[in-house]
Design a protein around this motif. Structure first.
Motif, PDB file in Angstrom:
ATOM      1  N   ALA A 192      37.440  26.706  78.643  1.00 16.09           N
ATOM      2  CA  ALA A 192      36.537  27.319  79.615  1.00 16.09           C
ATOM      3  C   ALA A 192      35.259  26.506  79.789  1.00 16.09           C
ATOM      4  N   VAL A 231      35.307  23.555  82.364  1.00 18.97           N
ATOM      5  CA  VAL A 231      35.584  23.831  83.772  1.00 18.97           C
ATOM      6  C   VAL A 231      34.276  23.954  84.542  1.00 18.97           C
ATOM      7  N   PRO A 235      31.713  28.086  89.647  1.00 19.84           N
ATOM      8  CA  PRO A 235      32.120  28.355  91.029  1.00 19.84           C
ATOM      9  C   PRO A 235      31.166  27.703  92.024  1.00 19.84           C
ATOM     10  N   ARG A 284      36.500  29.028  92.868  1.00 22.44           N
ATOM     11  CA  ARG A 284      36.170  29.311  91.466  1.00 22.44           C
ATOM     12  C   ARG A 284      37.227  28.713  90.542  1.00 22.44           C
ATOM     13  N   TYR A 344      38.800  27.909  86.953  1.00 18.48           N
ATOM     14  CA  TYR A 344      38.711  28.653  85.698  1.00 18.48           C
ATOM     15  C   TYR A 344      39.864  28.249  84.787  1.00 18.48           C
ATOM     16  N   THR A 369      42.751  29.709  82.483  1.00 13.90           N
ATOM     17  CA  THR A 369      43.497  30.964  82.362  1.00 13.90           C
ATOM     18  C   THR A 369      43.368  31.508  80.945  1.00 13.90           C
ATOM     19  N   SER A 370      43.498  32.819  80.854  1.00 17.95           N
ATOM     20  CA  SER A 370      43.438  33.447  79.533  1.00 17.95           C
ATOM     21  C   SER A 370      44.708  33.105  78.763  1.00 17.95           C
ATOM     22  N   THR A 387      42.504  27.608  90.076  1.00 13.35           N
ATOM     23  CA  THR A 387      41.385  27.759  91.007  1.00 13.35           C
ATOM     24  C   THR A 387      41.672  28.903  91.965  1.00 13.35           C
TER      25      THR A 387
END
Length: 603
Positions: A556, A559, A562, A575, A577, A579-580, A587
């Motif tokens: 995280a 990255v 946004p 934005r 990001y 991923t979890s 994006t």
């Protein structure tokens, strides 16, 4: 020749000879009745005495528009009733089906579509065997046009095919009569000689060939393949073919089939089971056929054992030895498998069961999807074991299956390698060799050893990792990263591009990437041009096979934040990001009009 469009015209006449097969008629007739085409079913009752005739008449009374039954006196073979059925046929095409076999529900529909699309004179539909061996070599893939001299279609000389009826009538092609076996070989050979277009439906099980549990069908009778009778029978089909096909490569290709499957086959197991006098009679008949039709072109096209047989027809003892070599099981065991630089080191043991000697062993790599492409690797012998070094850099992209080859008296016997192996042997790790990834593996079905060059069926281990993402000029997302494949860094030329894939629709957008030393890469994707949605980022590499894609892993903190900007009265939001869970670069792209923004504020 396309369909005429006449709504009343019968598409297919299905001709079924029937003799004492009452137990199988329901399944056979039902399988034909459900075919979704304009059809007629002509059943010729060949003097049945088991109630088949009465059952057929009952079917005909319930299906007056589809089934016609013709009763004849017992003929003693399938040739005459098939000819009778053909005389009653009116369809554009004819399909011959035996009463103890059955069709797949879409068989005739698919074969007629193939024939109408290509103007086919003959269509081969895939045959499945149930307790009986079914032909397979011609059904590796479907073909709109299969050339007689450049395909395996001639290997199948059974009559369970779709034939254009006009072809059969114009050339008066008929089945042999008074023949216990082989009547369909004569018919099919003659049809092949006149066919302009031959097609193959290999992606659907069209015809189901059934073994009767009681062994009562003609081909299940002990004497159905009497060697002398078979060699006598096969003369006429060969004569028919040679009358229509001029000497040359095509004739040699067709003759190869007859010598391999009809002639020299009689020098195999059946030869071993015969007594000395019978062996001499068989060898004499084979020699007579060779004197007439065995050419240098045929010789070149045959395998090692048949070439040896052709030169030993006056030596019964040698023919016996060759038959024993052919019938012997190739006993093989894989004892070691590891990398030695760019070479794969294969060790094992191999011998012919019941035979104490051989003249040499080799490992053979055969391309699974490129016919006749093989690489022979000589093996070194030490005691009962062999060692072979496979130069993986010499392998073209594709799947290569490993076999062991044992040679004795000029005959080479093959056996797949890997299923029998020492405990603890696992597949070596993938390796980059030059510009290709090499992936040894054991097949799922039988556990045999194969090599995937390029990642066609085996997943390529690798990882692409985001080092940093930041915003650059022109609202471009500058992406810096690094990639590893099979535990090492790929060459710069192998790193191709970044692929953005929209998660819901599957739409893709590609962006160029600049490869850096030591597996690094950088790209400046115009993420602002992505349409609204959620886009996942992949790095695509060329590893010698299909493009290999790796999801770009991301933390995280690496990255970019946004970004929003106005463009043509639209507010665009991008934005990026991670991923979890696994943490991969994605994006989210949204765009709003001023009206939408106002409505959101007042909602």
């Amino acid at each position: 020749m396309p369909a005429t469009g006449n709504q009343d015209e019968v598409d297919v006449s299905v001709v079924i000879p029937a003799h004492n097969c009452r137990d199988y008629l329901d399944r056979c007739l039902t399988s034909v009745l459900v075919q979704r085409i304009k059809k007629e079913i002509v059943v010729v009752d060949d003097g049945s005495t088991d109630g088949s005739a009465e059952l057929l008449d009952l079917y005909a009374s319930y299906h007056k528009d589809s089934i016609r039954v013709v009763h004849i006196e017992r003929s003693g073979g399938a040739g005459h009733p098939r000819n009778v059925g053909l005389e009653h046929a009116t369809g554009r095409y004819v399909f011959f089906c035996d009463a103890d076999d059955y069709l797949g529900p879409e068989a005739l529909e698919r074969m007629v579509a193939m024939a109408d699309r290509n103007g086919s004179d003959i269509v081969l539909g895939k045959i499945m065997g149930h307790g009986r061996r079914a032909p397979a070599s011609m059904f590796q893939h479907s073909a709109d046009r299969a050339e007689l001299g450049d395909s395996a279609v001639y290997n199948s000389l059974c009559c369970f095919k779709l034939f254009r009826r006009d072809l059969l009538e114009r050339h008066r092609i008929r089945f042999g009569e008074g023949m216990p076996v082989g009547e369909d070989i004569l018919f099919t050979v003659h049809a092949y000689c006149h066919a302009g277009v031959i097609s193959v439906v290999a992606d659907y099980d069209c015809y189901h060939l059934v073994s009767r549990p009681d062994g009562s069908s003609v081909m299940q009778q002990p004497g159905s393949r009497d060697p002398i009778a078979w060699l006598t029978m096969i003369r006429e089909p060969i004569r028919v073919m040679t009358r229509h096909v001029e000497p040359g490569p095509l004739r040699d290709h067709l003759l190869r089939r007859h010598f391999r499957l009809d002639v020299f086959a009689q020098l195999g197991t059946v030869f071993l089971e015969s007594d000395d006098i019978r062996r001499k009679d068989i060898a004499r008949e084979v020699a007579a056929l060779c004197d007439e039709w065995y050419t240098p072109g045929v010789h070149e096209r045959l395998g090692s054992i048949d070439r040896q047989r052709a030169g030993a027809l006056d030596d019964i003892d040698r023919l016996v030895r060759l038959a024993r070599i052919e019938s012997a099981t190739v006993r093989r065991r894989l004892t070691g498998l590891r990398w030695d630089g760019a070479r794969l080191l294969v060790t094992g043991a191999a011998r012919l069961d019941g035979i104490s000697r051989d003249d040499g062993v080799a490992v053979v790599l055969r391309s699974r999807h490129t016919p006749y492409t093989e690489l022979f690797v000589p093996a070194q012998r030490k005691g009962g074991e062999f060692t072979a070094h496979v130069e993986t850099s010499a392998l073209d992209s594709g799947i290569w299956d490993l076999r062991v080859a044992v040679e004795l008296e000029g005959v080479v016997r093959f056996g797949r390698l890997g299923a029998e192996r020492e405990s603890g042997i696992t597949r070596p790790p993938p390796r980059l060799v030059g510009d290709r990834v090499i992936l040894p593996y054991f097949t799922k079905d039988n556990g045999n050893l194969s090599i995937d060059v390029g990642g066609h069926v085996v997943g390529v281990p690798g990882a692409a990792r985001l080092i940093r993402a930041r915003w650059g000029l022109g609202n471009r997302l500058v992406v810096d990263g690094e990639v590893t494949v099979a535990g090492t860094t790929p060459a710069a030329a192998q790193i191709r591009r970044i692929v953005w894939r929209e998660r819901q629709t599957g739409r893709e957008r590609t962006e160029p990437v600049t490869a850096l030393p030591s597996g690094g890469f950088t790209a400046r994707p115009a993420v602002g041009k992505l349409t609204p949605g959620t886009w996942d980022a992949y790095l695509e590499l060329d590893l010698g096979g299909p493009p290999a894609r790796f999801r770009i892993e991301a933390d995280a903190e690496a990255v970019a934040p946004p970004r929003r900007w106005w463009f043509a009265a639209l507010l665009r939001t991008v934005r990026p990001y991670a991923t979890s869970g696994k943490g991969r670069l994605s994006t989210v792209v949204r765009q709003l009009t001023p009206g939408t923004i106002v409505r959101k504020i007042w909602r």
